[in-house]
Design an enzyme around this catalytic site. Structure first.
Site, PDB file in Angstrom:
ATOM      1  N   LYS A 150      -6.416 -10.000   8.110  1.00  0.00           N
ATOM      2  CA  LYS A 150      -5.987 -11.293   7.606  1.00  0.00           C
ATOM      3  C   LYS A 150      -5.833 -12.259   8.786  1.00  0.00           C
ATOM      4  O   LYS A 150      -5.457 -11.792   9.852  1.00  0.00           O
ATOM      5  CB  LYS A 150      -4.632 -11.059   6.950  1.00  0.00           C
ATOM      6  N   HIS A 180      -2.100  -6.287   3.752  1.00  0.00           N
ATOM      7  CA  HIS A 180      -1.321  -5.043   3.819  1.00  0.00           C
ATOM      8  C   HIS A 180      -0.250  -4.951   2.732  1.00  0.00           C
ATOM      9  O   HIS A 180       0.247  -3.879   2.447  1.00  0.00           O
ATOM     10  CB  HIS A 180      -0.746  -4.817   5.218  1.00  0.00           C
ATOM     11  N   LYS A 184       1.416  -1.511   0.180  1.00  0.00           N
ATOM     12  CA  LYS A 184       2.820  -1.079   0.135  1.00  0.00           C
ATOM     13  C   LYS A 184       3.057  -0.155  -1.060  1.00  0.00           C
ATOM     14  O   LYS A 184       2.561  -0.415  -2.156  1.00  0.00           O
ATOM     15  CB  LYS A 184       3.749  -2.300   0.033  1.00  0.00           C
ATOM     16  N   GLU A 218      12.757 -13.744   5.107  1.00  0.00           N
ATOM     17  CA  GLU A 218      12.738 -13.020   6.381  1.00  0.00           C
ATOM     18  C   GLU A 218      13.762 -13.648   7.315  1.00  0.00           C
ATOM     19  O   GLU A 218      13.924 -14.864   7.314  1.00  0.00           O
ATOM     20  CB  GLU A 218      11.342 -13.096   7.024  1.00  0.00           C
ATOM     21  N   HIS A 242      -0.334 -12.806   0.827  1.00  0.00           N
ATOM     22  CA  HIS A 242       0.414 -11.659   0.298  1.00  0.00           C
ATOM     23  C   HIS A 242       1.038 -11.921  -1.081  1.00  0.00           C
ATOM     24  O   HIS A 242       0.933 -11.118  -1.991  1.00  0.00           O
ATOM     25  CB  HIS A 242       1.543 -11.284   1.255  1.00  0.00           C
ATOM     26  N   LYS A 330      11.064 -18.070   7.212  1.00  0.00           N
ATOM     27  CA  LYS A 330      11.563 -17.452   8.443  1.00  0.00           C
ATOM     28  C   LYS A 330      12.994 -17.925   8.675  1.00  0.00           C
ATOM     29  O   LYS A 330      13.397 -18.995   8.206  1.00  0.00           O
ATOM     30  CB  LYS A 330      10.696 -17.856   9.643  1.00  0.00           C
TER      31      LYS A 330
HETATM   32  C1  BG6 Z   1       2.320 -10.866   8.139  1.00  0.00           C
HETATM   33  C2  BG6 Z   1       2.735 -12.277   8.380  1.00  0.00           C
HETATM   34  O1  BG6 Z   1       1.048 -10.826   7.564  1.00  0.00           O
HETATM   35  O2  BG6 Z   1       3.249 -10.228   7.290  1.00  0.00           O
HETATM   36  C3  BG6 Z   1       4.139 -12.296   8.974  1.00  0.00           C
HETATM   37  O3  BG6 Z   1       1.831 -12.917   9.249  1.00  0.00           O
HETATM   38  C4  BG6 Z   1       5.105 -11.518   8.107  1.00  0.00           C
HETATM   39  O4  BG6 Z   1       4.583 -13.642   9.134  1.00  0.00           O
HETATM   40  C5  BG6 Z   1       4.557 -10.139   7.840  1.00  0.00           C
HETATM   41  O5  BG6 Z   1       6.349 -11.434   8.779  1.00  0.00           O
HETATM   42  C6  BG6 Z   1       5.422  -9.324   6.889  1.00  0.00           C
HETATM   43  O6  BG6 Z   1       4.966  -8.016   6.929  1.00  0.00           O
HETATM   44  P1  BG6 Z   1       5.868  -6.760   6.613  1.00  0.00           P
HETATM   45  O7  BG6 Z   1       5.125  -5.627   7.201  1.00  0.00           O
HETATM   46  O8  BG6 Z   1       7.227  -7.003   7.199  1.00  0.00           O
HETATM   47  O9  BG6 Z   1       5.913  -6.659   5.134  1.00  0.00           O
END
Ligand code: BG6
Length: 471
Positions: A150, A180, A184, A218, A242, A330
């Protein structure tokens, strides 16, 4: 099924993504016995390294990635690692062709069959097209599988351009675009929960569900990735990627066959195509945390969003009138990843008295959890009610041993299962629905206090409910 033999070429092998995500996940896949008997990895990058130094790098990445010192047989796979320097582009293939010939020969001889070739592009997206053209030009594309990280495009136009370039060399079936979140455990459980349980399957529509929340606050900062962040922002980084894909997973119609990747991908594509274009005037709140502009590397007048909340409408018969509320940011109050179906109030004798809605919640962080928010009688003499939460942690499921998202997806690349990868038609639909947020109507981000739940304007989006996570 796994092939008998595979050679994985990892581009960007010394970069951050390879070290933090890909190499530890490869080790996890290996530890879990999910690799073919015969396999090898070739790291490719521009750095001037030899095999020994690259092997040290791999060992360190694997250790730091959680395998720890007791990963005793890591040595065995370090032997399988080679390095090809000199970079790899259309014009200059560097050392890769030579090293690949040697390694393929070795692995192939041992296996008695030609190894599958996997190209894993853990490189900045700007290099996707050039490397792919290189694969074509240097004769490495045929029969291979190619994994793209990505972001695969950052707008409808840039997606189309990239995909046109890539398709000159590869067919859609060869392409594995990583998101990703689809890997999950909690997200993978979503459709099983629904299709394997009448209790949920029969309620999974607008007659029972009042709204859906997909909430990924986050507490992370962005200081160490400010350059990327300035160009990207929360909505582009998380929502169109996502969170849209997760929304697709929640909202899809039942695929004809859950074990057939094409059928799952068709179902997800079709629902993404039914996402209505976002309406910035009504359904979008952007935010920027106070102090963002003072970060070294941020423009003093930056309008980058570090928070985004949207109300998405899915124009299918099943979901008409049900808002999907997507939120991320964030430096928010906490870190969580939660999908919540907020159920309509009951009919019948208690209808008037119920003020806390039932919920089906899927925690998609870590190993995943299914949580049911339900009403019970408050134990004791009176007929009063309380809402409580029943929690099933997925790593407690008998016989289960969760895989990390990257490991899960790497395993799927090896077996050739594309059901948890994004498709061209799906991304085209996602970027189309998202496009109004990239035009002149994009709202100006409202300021919010670091450590808060984002700008006040976003509180109203789920009305008449509130965000299930948060104050
Ligand atoms: C990433 C983003 O693809 O995913 C990040 O660029 C984000 O900004 C992250 O924090 C979140 O991933 P995870 O593994 O914490 O679910």
């Amino acid at each position: 099924p796994l092939p008998d033999a595979v050679v994985i070429v990892l581009y960007g092998a010394t970069g951050d993504l390879a070290s933090r995500m890909v190499l530890p996940a490869l080790d996890e896949v290996r530890r879990r016995g999910l690799v073919p008997e015969h396999w090898a990895v070739i790291g490719c990058s521009t750095e001037d390294l030899d095999d020994a130094r690259f092997r040290d790098h791999v060992a360190e990445a694997v250790r730091a990635g959680g395998a720890g010192e007791d990963n005793t047989d890591a040595g065995a796979w370090i032997e399988r690692v080679r390095y090809a320097g000199g970079g790899f582009t259309e014009d200059d293939a560097g050392e890769l062709p030579q090293v690949l010939t040697e390694v393929s020969q070795q692995v192939g001889d041992a296996a008695g069959t030609e190894p599958l070739l996997v190209h894993f592009l853990a490189v900045p997206p700007g290099a996707f097209a050039s490397i792919t053209r290189g694969l074509g030009r240097h004769g490495l594309a045929e029969g291979s599988r190619v994994v793209f990280e990505k972001p695969y495009g950052t707008s409808l136009e840039s997606f189309e351009e990239l995909d046109r370039d890539v398709k000159e060399v590869l067919s859609e079936e060869q392409i594995f675009r990583i998101d990703h979140f689809l890997g999950k455990e909690g997200v993978q459980t979503l459709y099983v929960l629904r299709f394997a349980n009448q209790l949920f399957g029969s309620e999974w529509d607008r007659s029972s569900v009042e709204q859906v929340q997909i909430d990924v606050p986050e507490d992370l900062d962005v200081t160490n990735r400010i350059r990327f962040y300035e160009e990207t922002g929360a909505a582009l980084d998380m929502i169109v990627t996502h969170l849209f894909q997760v929304a697709g997973q929640v909202a899809m119609e039942p695929p004809a066959d859950l074990r057939d990747p094409d059928s799952v991908n068709d179902a997800r594509e079709r629902v993404l195509q039914a996402f209505r274009q976002l309406d910035p005037a009504q359904d979008v709140v952007l935010g920027q945390f106070e102090g963002y502009r003072q970060i070294d590397g941020a423009a003093p007048d930056s309008t980058t969003d570090t928070f985004a909340a949207v109300r998405l409408w899915v124009d299918t018969e099943r979901w008409r009138g049900v808002p999907f509320l997507l939120r991320t940011g964030k430096r928010m109050a906490t870190k969580a990843q939660r999908v919540t179906l907020v159920l309509r109030p009951p009919f019948g004798p208690l209808a008037e008295e119920m003020d806390v809605p039932n919920t089906v919640q899927i925690d998609i962080s870590g190993d995943g959890e299914v949580r049911l928010g339900i009403t019970v009688k408050t134990p004791g003499p009176e007929l009063t009610y309380s809402s409580g939460t029943a929690v099933l942690e997925l790593d407690d499921v008998p016989g289960g041993e969760p895989l990390s998202p990257y490991a899960s997806l790497i395993h799927d690349v090896l077996t050739g299962d594309r059901s948890l990868f994004t498709t061209a038609d799906g991304l085209r639909a996602a970027f189309t629905a998202f496009a109004p947020l990239q035009g002149k109507d994009r709202p100006v981000p409202a300021v919010y206090a670091p450590g808060s739940w984002g700008p006040a304007e976003a509180r109203e989006l789920p009305a008449p409910h509130r965000w299930m996570l948060g104050e």
